[in-house]
Structure formats: C-alpha cells, structure tokens
Design a protein around this motif. Structure first.
Motif, mmCIF file in Angstrom:
data_model
loop_
_atom_site.group_PDB
_atom_site.id
_atom_site.type_symbol
_atom_site.label_atom_id
_atom_site.label_comp_id
_atom_site.label_asym_id
_atom_site.label_seq_id
_atom_site.Cartn_x
_atom_site.Cartn_y
_atom_site.Cartn_z
ATOM 1 N N LEU A 291 -1.910 5.036 -5.446
ATOM 2 C CA LEU A 291 -0.551 5.029 -4.899
ATOM 3 C C LEU A 291 0.065 5.986 -6.244
ATOM 4 O O LEU A 291 0.610 7.406 -5.958
ATOM 5 C CB LEU A 291 -0.006 4.293 -3.659
ATOM 6 C CG LEU A 291 0.073 4.609 -2.388
ATOM 7 C CD1 LEU A 291 0.121 3.535 -1.527
ATOM 8 C CD2 LEU A 291 -0.577 6.058 -1.841
ATOM 9 N N LYS B 254 6.260 0.536 0.757
ATOM 10 C CA LYS B 254 5.423 -0.827 1.967
ATOM 11 C C LYS B 254 5.033 -1.569 0.999
ATOM 12 O O LYS B 254 4.683 -3.235 1.121
ATOM 13 C CB LYS B 254 5.007 0.451 2.870
ATOM 14 C CG LYS B 254 5.288 -0.976 4.234
ATOM 15 C CD LYS B 254 4.949 0.523 5.677
ATOM 16 C CE LYS B 254 3.804 1.366 5.550
ATOM 17 N NZ LYS B 254 3.612 1.884 6.476
ATOM 18 N N THR B 255 3.844 -1.233 0.814
ATOM 19 C CA THR B 255 2.491 -1.448 0.029
ATOM 20 C C THR B 255 3.272 -2.479 -1.003
ATOM 21 O O THR B 255 2.604 -3.441 -1.380
ATOM 22 C CB THR B 255 1.118 -0.590 -0.843
ATOM 23 O OG1 THR B 255 1.091 0.484 0.403
ATOM 24 C CG2 THR B 255 0.418 -1.674 -1.406
ATOM 25 N N LYS C 252 -4.116 -0.101 -4.168
ATOM 26 C CA LYS C 252 -4.405 0.753 -3.514
ATOM 27 C C LYS C 252 -3.042 0.721 -3.621
ATOM 28 O O LYS C 252 -2.267 2.019 -4.502
ATOM 29 C CB LYS C 252 -3.864 0.133 -2.489
ATOM 30 C CG LYS C 252 -3.165 1.422 -1.231
ATOM 31 C CD LYS C 252 -3.026 0.895 0.229
ATOM 32 C CE LYS C 252 -2.601 1.968 0.753
ATOM 33 N NZ LYS C 252 -2.131 1.621 2.239
ATOM 34 N N ARG C 253 -1.740 -0.102 -4.208
ATOM 35 C CA ARG C 253 -0.165 0.099 -5.152
ATOM 36 C C ARG C 253 -0.568 1.181 -5.883
ATOM 37 O O ARG C 253 -0.529 2.164 -6.920
ATOM 38 C CB ARG C 253 0.639 -1.401 -5.447
ATOM 39 C CG ARG C 253 1.558 -1.003 -5.677
ATOM 40 C CD ARG C 253 2.058 -1.877 -5.844
ATOM 41 N NE ARG C 253 1.371 -2.364 -7.663
ATOM 42 C CZ ARG C 253 1.784 -2.988 -8.317
ATOM 43 N NH1 ARG C 253 2.647 -4.611 -7.960
ATOM 44 N NH2 ARG C 253 0.706 -4.000 -8.954
ATOM 45 N N SER D 119 -5.090 6.721 2.015
ATOM 46 C CA SER D 119 -4.228 6.275 3.661
ATOM 47 C C SER D 119 -3.320 6.493 4.191
ATOM 48 O O SER D 119 -2.524 6.559 5.287
ATOM 49 C CB SER D 119 -4.952 5.179 4.298
ATOM 50 O OG SER D 119 -3.413 4.311 4.058
ATOM 51 N N VAL D 120 -2.224 7.579 3.267
ATOM 52 C CA VAL D 120 -1.440 8.504 3.628
ATOM 53 C C VAL D 120 -1.280 9.495 3.835
ATOM 54 O O VAL D 120 -1.515 10.594 3.443
ATOM 55 C CB VAL D 120 -0.235 7.986 2.614
ATOM 56 C CG1 VAL D 120 1.345 8.572 3.377
ATOM 57 C CG2 VAL D 120 -0.483 6.701 1.742
ATOM 58 N N THR E 63 11.353 9.064 6.663
ATOM 59 C CA THR E 63 9.479 9.157 6.801
ATOM 60 C C THR E 63 8.919 9.620 7.980
ATOM 61 O O THR E 63 7.631 9.854 7.719
ATOM 62 C CB THR E 63 9.765 7.085 6.972
ATOM 63 O OG1 THR E 63 10.864 7.689 8.043
ATOM 64 C CG2 THR E 63 10.393 6.600 5.998
ATOM 65 N N LEU F 273 6.891 10.806 1.239
ATOM 66 C CA LEU F 273 5.975 10.113 2.207
ATOM 67 C C LEU F 273 5.485 8.950 1.240
ATOM 68 O O LEU F 273 4.888 7.776 2.002
ATOM 69 C CB LEU F 273 4.655 10.801 3.239
ATOM 70 C CG LEU F 273 5.288 11.830 3.799
ATOM 71 C CD1 LEU F 273 4.616 12.114 4.798
ATOM 72 C CD2 LEU F 273 5.717 10.847 5.283
ATOM 73 N N LEU F 274 4.715 9.325 0.419
ATOM 74 C CA LEU F 274 4.147 8.632 -0.236
ATOM 75 C C LEU F 274 5.184 7.641 -1.653
ATOM 76 O O LEU F 274 5.005 6.523 -1.155
ATOM 77 C CB LEU F 274 3.504 9.818 -2.159
ATOM 78 C CG LEU F 274 2.455 10.329 -1.624
ATOM 79 C CD1 LEU F 274 1.969 10.233 -3.378
ATOM 80 C CD2 LEU F 274 1.625 8.969 -1.459
ATOM 81 N N ASP G 172 5.209 4.711 1.316
ATOM 82 C CA ASP G 172 4.633 3.917 1.556
ATOM 83 C C ASP G 172 4.060 2.954 -0.212
ATOM 84 O O ASP G 172 3.885 1.472 0.471
ATOM 85 C CB ASP G 172 3.105 4.609 1.570
ATOM 86 C CG ASP G 172 1.774 3.939 2.575
ATOM 87 O OD1 ASP G 172 1.999 3.955 4.019
ATOM 88 O OD2 ASP G 172 1.177 3.826 1.841
ATOM 89 N N ASN H 227 -5.096 13.144 3.023
ATOM 90 C CA ASN H 227 -5.222 11.295 3.702
ATOM 91 C C ASN H 227 -5.260 11.314 1.679
ATOM 92 O O ASN H 227 -5.796 11.249 1.424
ATOM 93 C CB ASN H 227 -6.336 10.966 4.128
ATOM 94 C CG ASN H 227 -6.404 9.709 4.114
ATOM 95 O OD1 ASN H 227 -5.632 9.237 3.132
ATOM 96 N ND2 ASN H 227 -6.979 9.642 5.423
#
Lengths: 102, 221
Positions: free
Chosen positions: B37, B163-164, B33-34, B100-101, A66, B156-157, B160, B97
């Motif tokens: 992404l 999380k989203t 956003k989800r 926003s990731v 991460t 990373l995606l 995120d 970007n």
C-alpha cells in the motif's frame, strides 16, 4: 450516472458552467456548508470547491475524506492558490506514514 | 504480563499456541499489505503533486483571463453569455481495487464531441478574454478530473494505510508478545506441576519402601 459540482464564489465558478458542470455560486459560509452537505447526499461524485471557501469549511470537508463519494477537491479560486491543496496532500502523507516527512 | 485469569492447562496451552500461530501469520500478511500500500501510495502522491501544480497553473490562467473578461463586460452580459451551456458532462464511476481498497476511477463523456463547442455564445457581444478563459478551463479540465481521481485515491489509501499500520503494530507489540508470555507462563506452570508430581511420587515410593522394609524386619527378627 454521476454529476460534477463546482462550489465557490461567483466569479471563480462561472466559467465552469460553459464546460457543462453544475455550478453553485455561494458567498456565505453557512450557505456553502449547507450546499456542500446537500450535494454530498445527491449523486455528485466530484465536488470542486475553491480554497477560499474551503478555509472555513475544513471540518465539513474532512468528513468526506474517508467515504468513496463524493471526492471533495480543492481548486484555487480567483484569489490565486492558497497552498491548501498542497497542505491536504501533506496531511494525507502524515496520516499514512505516521510521521511528518518533508 | 501473566494474568492470574488464565488456566494453566494443556488445553489452554494448545489454544494459545494456535492463536499465536494465527497472529504471526496475520502479522506477516498485514505487514506485506502495508508495504505494498505504501509503495502505491507514494506513487500516487508523486502523481498528485504533478497534477496539482498543473491544475493550479491552468486555473490561475483561466481566472486571470476571466477577471479581465468580467471587467470588460457587464455582469449581466457575462451571465447571459454563460447562461445556457452547450456542453454537458456526464461522469461514469467504476472502481479499482488496490490491495482490497476500493478506489474510484472516473470516466467522463461530453455530450458534444467537438472541443470547439465549448463557447455557448455568439462572438459578437463578448470579449476575447472570455474565450481565452474558457479555453484555459477546458484544457485544464482533463487534469482536474484526473486530479480528483488521484486525490480521492490518495485519501482512501492514506486511511487504509493508517488502519493497517495500527493493526500491524497492535499484533507486533501487544498481541504476539502477550501470547508468548502466556504460553511461557503455562508451560512453566505445567513443568512445575510435573516436577512436583515426580518428587511426590519419589517420596511416596520411599514411604512405601520404608513401610515394606519395616514390615519385613520384624518378620525376619
């Protein structure tokens, strides 16, 4: 300015030296683990690590998943591909989707 | 679940209505956003698959050649041949970007521009397989670099998106129903109070009228 490191057994990584990458031949698991953490703290943006070595270090590798640097990337060593890279891909998909899609 | 801790007041009601509005809007935004992404993620996954297959094939080739080379040459000779690389690589990292990731973009430049300059040794004392191994490695290196970029982006995606997704679910299934329930509870309570008030007033009016009536009666009698 960032650097690229290659971590693995001697025969697998030696060739990368000619490309100008920094190689870190390691044999023991413990040694490899310490090297990995040391490299992560320095300015290595990409660390390639052989799958053979990665099997023993999966917990340590997951730690860097991460964070933006370093990118720890699995590559097949001299023993051929173990399919770990594809497995990591599958795990990422599972994480994102929340279910195992085939 | 109407907890006993909320005050059934008009002020609380207004506050909750405001929060519900914010939550609904946030939910919609996060959901968008989800979805976006996810779209990006799937594209990257596809790219990653391609690259990985390519890299693994290339490296396998290189490793095979290298194994032959190391069998033909003594380890010392091999070591010596590769001891002092002509080439050196420097890596530049910038960020891109995606919703926003921040994901890394790598750009590398080699000190030696000539692609034929990867062999750091004279050809006299080394076997041809070593050349082939280095050649295969050099050819794969571009893909390896892109693989690193794509794979890190993917990781990373994925983090995120997870999380989203959790946030969207929390809003959709916990926060928003909770607010709605509380608002319902308060407005029912307020309505009930209102009805109680009206009946009380009617009762009082009745009593007042009764009193006035009784007061009037002896006067007329």
């Amino acid at each position: 300015m960032y650097k690229i490191a290659v971590l693995g057994d001697r025969d697998s990584v030696l060739g990368f030296k000619a490309l100008g990458l920094d190689i870190f031949p390691t044999e023991g698991t413990e040694e490899a683990r310490q090297t990995l953490h040391k490299l992560a703290k320095e300015d290595y943006a990409i660390i390639y690590i052989t799958e053979q070595l990665a099997t023993a270090l999966s917990a340590d590798i997951n730690r860097y998943k991460t964070s933006v640097t370093p990118a720890v990337i699995l590559i097949p060593g001299k023993g051929g591909s173990l399919g770990l890279g594809a497995q990591a891909l599958q795990m990422a998909i599972e994480r994102a989707v929340g279910a195992d899609i085939g | 679940m109407a907890s006993a801790t909320i005050n059934p007041t008009r002020m609380e009601l207004n506050r909750l209505k405001g929060r519900l509005k914010t939550a609904t809007r946030g939910h919609k935004l996060l959901k968008d956003k989800r979805d976006e992404l996810m779209k990006q993620f799937l594209e990257i996954v596809r790219r990653n698959r391609e690259l990985r297959a390519k890299v693994e094939k290339g490296l396998e080739e290189a490793n095979a050649a290298f194994t032959v080379a190391s069998a033909l040459m003594s380890p010392e000779m091999l070591e010596q041949a590769l001891l002092y690389p002509k080439q050196s690589v420097e890596l530049d990292m910038s960020f891109k970007n995606i919703m926003s990731v921040n994901v890394p973009r790598y750009a590398f430049h080699t000190k030696n521009e000539d692609p034929a300059e990867i062999y750091p040794y004279g050809f006299a004392q080394t076997s041809g397989e070593l050349d082939a191994a280095l050649d295969a490695l050099a050819n794969t290196f571009h893909d390896m670099l892109e693989l690193a970029e794509v794979e890190k982006t993917m990781q990373l995606l994925a983090a995120d998106i997870e999380k989203t997704r959790r946030r969207v679910n929390a809003l959709e299934y916990v926060m928003i129903p909770g607010f709605q329930e509380k608002i319902r509870y308060i407005s029912m309570k307020l309505d009930e109070n209102e009805r109680g008030n009206i009946t009380r007033l009617m009762k009082v009016k009745d009593m007042v009228l009764q009193e006035a009536h009784e007061f009037k009666q002896p006067a007329t009698a």
